[in-house]
Scaffold this motif. Structure first.
Motif, PDB file in Angstrom:
ATOM      1  N   LYS A   6      -2.080   5.320   9.555  1.00 55.26           N
ATOM      2  CA  LYS A   6      -1.429   5.406   8.240  1.00 55.26           C
ATOM      3  C   LYS A   6      -1.578   6.811   7.647  1.00 55.26           C
ATOM      4  O   LYS A   6      -0.634   7.360   7.075  1.00 55.26           O
ATOM      5  CB  LYS A   6      -2.018   4.371   7.287  1.00 55.26           C
ATOM      6  CG  LYS A   6      -1.588   2.944   7.564  1.00 55.26           C
ATOM      7  CD  LYS A   6      -2.107   2.017   6.483  1.00 55.26           C
ATOM      8  CE  LYS A   6      -1.602   0.587   6.677  1.00 55.26           C
ATOM      9  NZ  LYS A   6      -2.257  -0.106   7.774  1.00 55.26           N
ATOM     10  N   GLU A  28       0.692   9.225   9.528  1.00 54.96           N
ATOM     11  CA  GLU A  28       2.082   8.987   9.144  1.00 54.96           C
ATOM     12  C   GLU A  28       2.364   9.551   7.750  1.00 54.96           C
ATOM     13  O   GLU A  28       3.440  10.119   7.507  1.00 54.96           O
ATOM     14  CB  GLU A  28       2.384   7.491   9.170  1.00 54.96           C
ATOM     15  CG  GLU A  28       2.482   6.920  10.576  1.00 54.96           C
ATOM     16  CD  GLU A  28       2.688   5.425  10.595  1.00 54.96           C
ATOM     17  OE1 GLU A  28       3.151   4.896  11.609  1.00 54.96           O
ATOM     18  OE2 GLU A  28       2.372   4.756   9.585  1.00 54.96           O
ATOM     19  N   LYS A  29       1.399   9.415   6.857  1.00 57.55           N
ATOM     20  CA  LYS A  29       1.562   9.946   5.503  1.00 57.55           C
ATOM     21  C   LYS A  29       1.699  11.463   5.539  1.00 57.55           C
ATOM     22  O   LYS A  29       2.567  12.034   4.872  1.00 57.55           O
ATOM     23  CB  LYS A  29       0.362   9.544   4.638  1.00 57.55           C
ATOM     24  CG  LYS A  29       0.459  10.014   3.190  1.00 57.55           C
ATOM     25  CD  LYS A  29      -0.749   9.550   2.392  1.00 57.55           C
ATOM     26  CE  LYS A  29      -0.701  10.074   0.962  1.00 57.55           C
ATOM     27  NZ  LYS A  29      -1.877   9.633   0.166  1.00 57.55           N
ATOM     28  N   THR A  44       6.296   5.693  -1.073  1.00 53.50           N
ATOM     29  CA  THR A  44       6.889   4.811  -0.060  1.00 53.50           C
ATOM     30  C   THR A  44       5.845   4.371   0.960  1.00 53.50           C
ATOM     31  O   THR A  44       5.808   3.201   1.361  1.00 53.50           O
ATOM     32  CB  THR A  44       8.061   5.509   0.664  1.00 53.50           C
ATOM     33  OG1 THR A  44       9.072   5.817  -0.303  1.00 53.50           O
ATOM     34  CG2 THR A  44       8.656   4.626   1.748  1.00 53.50           C
ATOM     35  N   GLU A  45       4.981   5.288   1.373  1.00 52.19           N
ATOM     36  CA  GLU A  45       3.903   4.919   2.290  1.00 52.19           C
ATOM     37  C   GLU A  45       2.950   3.931   1.629  1.00 52.19           C
ATOM     38  O   GLU A  45       2.452   3.006   2.270  1.00 52.19           O
ATOM     39  CB  GLU A  45       3.129   6.171   2.727  1.00 52.19           C
ATOM     40  CG  GLU A  45       3.897   7.075   3.667  1.00 52.19           C
ATOM     41  CD  GLU A  45       4.316   6.342   4.930  1.00 52.19           C
ATOM     42  OE1 GLU A  45       3.427   5.793   5.617  1.00 52.19           O
ATOM     43  OE2 GLU A  45       5.521   6.305   5.243  1.00 52.19           O
ATOM     44  N   ARG A  46       2.719   4.119   0.329  1.00 50.94           N
ATOM     45  CA  ARG A  46       1.852   3.194  -0.416  1.00 50.94           C
ATOM     46  C   ARG A  46       2.499   1.812  -0.513  1.00 50.94           C
ATOM     47  O   ARG A  46       1.817   0.790  -0.405  1.00 50.94           O
ATOM     48  CB  ARG A  46       1.597   3.766  -1.813  1.00 50.94           C
ATOM     49  CG  ARG A  46       0.573   3.016  -2.631  1.00 50.94           C
ATOM     50  CD  ARG A  46      -0.802   3.114  -2.021  1.00 50.94           C
ATOM     51  NE  ARG A  46      -1.777   2.378  -2.819  1.00 50.94           N
ATOM     52  CZ  ARG A  46      -2.932   1.928  -2.350  1.00 50.94           C
ATOM     53  NH1 ARG A  46      -3.247   2.143  -1.086  1.00 50.94           N
ATOM     54  NH2 ARG A  46      -3.765   1.269  -3.109  1.00 50.94           N
ATOM     55  N   LYS A  97       4.545   0.485   1.652  1.00 47.31           N
ATOM     56  CA  LYS A  97       4.411  -0.140   2.976  1.00 47.31           C
ATOM     57  C   LYS A  97       3.034  -0.757   3.147  1.00 47.31           C
ATOM     58  O   LYS A  97       2.890  -1.890   3.624  1.00 47.31           O
ATOM     59  CB  LYS A  97       4.649   0.906   4.077  1.00 47.31           C
ATOM     60  CG  LYS A  97       6.086   1.360   4.227  1.00 47.31           C
ATOM     61  CD  LYS A  97       6.184   2.390   5.347  1.00 47.31           C
ATOM     62  CE  LYS A  97       7.585   2.951   5.478  1.00 47.31           C
ATOM     63  NZ  LYS A  97       7.653   4.011   6.519  1.00 47.31           N
ATOM     64  N   TYR A  98       2.017   0.015   2.776  1.00 47.51           N
ATOM     65  CA  TYR A  98       0.641  -0.466   2.934  1.00 47.51           C
ATOM     66  C   TYR A  98       0.383  -1.711   2.099  1.00 47.51           C
ATOM     67  O   TYR A  98      -0.144  -2.715   2.584  1.00 47.51           O
ATOM     68  CB  TYR A  98      -0.340   0.644   2.536  1.00 47.51           C
ATOM     69  CG  TYR A  98      -1.774   0.166   2.460  1.00 47.51           C
ATOM     70  CD1 TYR A  98      -2.517  -0.014   3.628  1.00 47.51           C
ATOM     71  CD2 TYR A  98      -2.367  -0.130   1.233  1.00 47.51           C
ATOM     72  CE1 TYR A  98      -3.829  -0.478   3.571  1.00 47.51           C
ATOM     73  CE2 TYR A  98      -3.673  -0.600   1.166  1.00 47.51           C
ATOM     74  CZ  TYR A  98      -4.402  -0.769   2.332  1.00 47.51           C
ATOM     75  OH  TYR A  98      -5.689  -1.229   2.269  1.00 47.51           O
ATOM     76  N   SER A 155       2.568  -3.788   0.822  1.00 45.40           N
ATOM     77  CA  SER A 155       3.419  -4.895   1.258  1.00 45.40           C
ATOM     78  C   SER A 155       2.766  -5.633   2.418  1.00 45.40           C
ATOM     79  O   SER A 155       2.761  -6.875   2.463  1.00 45.40           O
ATOM     80  CB  SER A 155       4.801  -4.383   1.678  1.00 45.40           C
ATOM     81  OG  SER A 155       5.476  -3.815   0.575  1.00 45.40           O
ATOM     82  N   GLU A 156       2.203  -4.865   3.360  1.00 42.61           N
ATOM     83  CA  GLU A 156       1.503  -5.471   4.490  1.00 42.61           C
ATOM     84  C   GLU A 156       0.265  -6.221   4.014  1.00 42.61           C
ATOM     85  O   GLU A 156      -0.027  -7.327   4.470  1.00 42.61           O
ATOM     86  CB  GLU A 156       1.096  -4.394   5.494  1.00 42.61           C
ATOM     87  CG  GLU A 156       2.271  -3.763   6.230  1.00 42.61           C
ATOM     88  CD  GLU A 156       1.844  -2.585   7.094  1.00 42.61           C
ATOM     89  OE1 GLU A 156       0.619  -2.327   7.180  1.00 42.61           O
ATOM     90  OE2 GLU A 156       2.719  -1.923   7.671  1.00 42.61           O
TER      91      GLU A 156
END
Length: 218
Positions: A133, A136-137, A162-164, A166-167, A169-170
């Motif tokens: 993660k 990717e960030k 957006t990366e936050r 995704k995290y 949401s998972e």
């Protein structure tokens, strides 16, 4: 058999005679369950002096490798050799080393308690996920930066948010009763929406680029 299946089975074949390695590595790969993470068993790493070392489990794209230490690694000679090995690999690659002991501290001829090994392996799995993660960030930020030190522009902030998203949401998908995380997710989405609206009016071309790179819809 598909190419990926063949790749997986060939990797495991390399360690079929090493029970601890086979157990730990198969647990790591199966619980990671992430086809985007490349891994190699018994990976050669070249170091100075035209020499090389073999790593037990290597994640090239994450710049990370995992060593499974069996009984022989409990001797003073092996401990010193492992330190030299780690230093030389670091100098050659700048990769991070993680190790797990699978022998009993008091008697290297005996195996370590399986429950302890499982807990430590599972911690490593979480470390791998977190490292992915973070990488990717960094890649997202780099792709959107106006210059190398840019961390505050609208496009970079949208990428970070957006990366936050995704995290969280998972996380929320696995922890549906976590109302606090759900509230935080809603706030981040709202903040991102405002930044996108601002960017669409201020810099339409960059706005379109951000949508494409992050896979977002208008």
């Amino acid at each position: 058999m598909c190419i990926r299946d063949s790749y997986v089975t060939r990797n495991f074949q390399k360690i079929s005679g090493k029970r601890w390695e086979l157990y730990i590595i198969t647990r790591v790969i199966h619980l990671l369950n992430d086809p985007d993470i490349e891994y190699v068993c018994q990976q050669y790493i070249n170091v100075k002096g035209n020499r090389h070392y073999l790593t037990d489990l290597c994640f090239p794209t994450l710049k990370l490798y995992y060593e499974i230490d069996e009984g022989q690694h409990g001797t003073v000679r092996h401990i010193d050799a492992d330190k030299i090995r780690q230093r030389e690999i670091l100098e050659a690659t700048d990769w991070v080393e993680k190790r797990i002991r699978v022998f009993d501290k008091n008697n290297p001829k005996l195996g370590r308690d399986l429950g302890e090994v499982i807990n430590e392996v599972d911690d490593f799995i979480e470390y791998v996920k977190d490292r992915k993660k973070k990488i990717e960030k960094k890649e997202v930020i780099a792709s959107l930066q106006k210059h190398k030190t840019d961390v505050g522009s609208s496009e970079v902030q949208i990428g970070i948010l957006t990366e936050r998203v995704k995290y969280l949401s998972e996380h929320f998908a696995k922890n549906k009763k976590d109302k606090h995380s759900n509230t935080g997710l809603s706030r981040i989405i709202t903040r991102r929406k405002k930044l996108l609206e601002y960017l669409s009016k201020k810099e339409p071309s960059i706005y379109k680029k951000v949508l494409e790179q992050l896979g977002l819809r208008k």
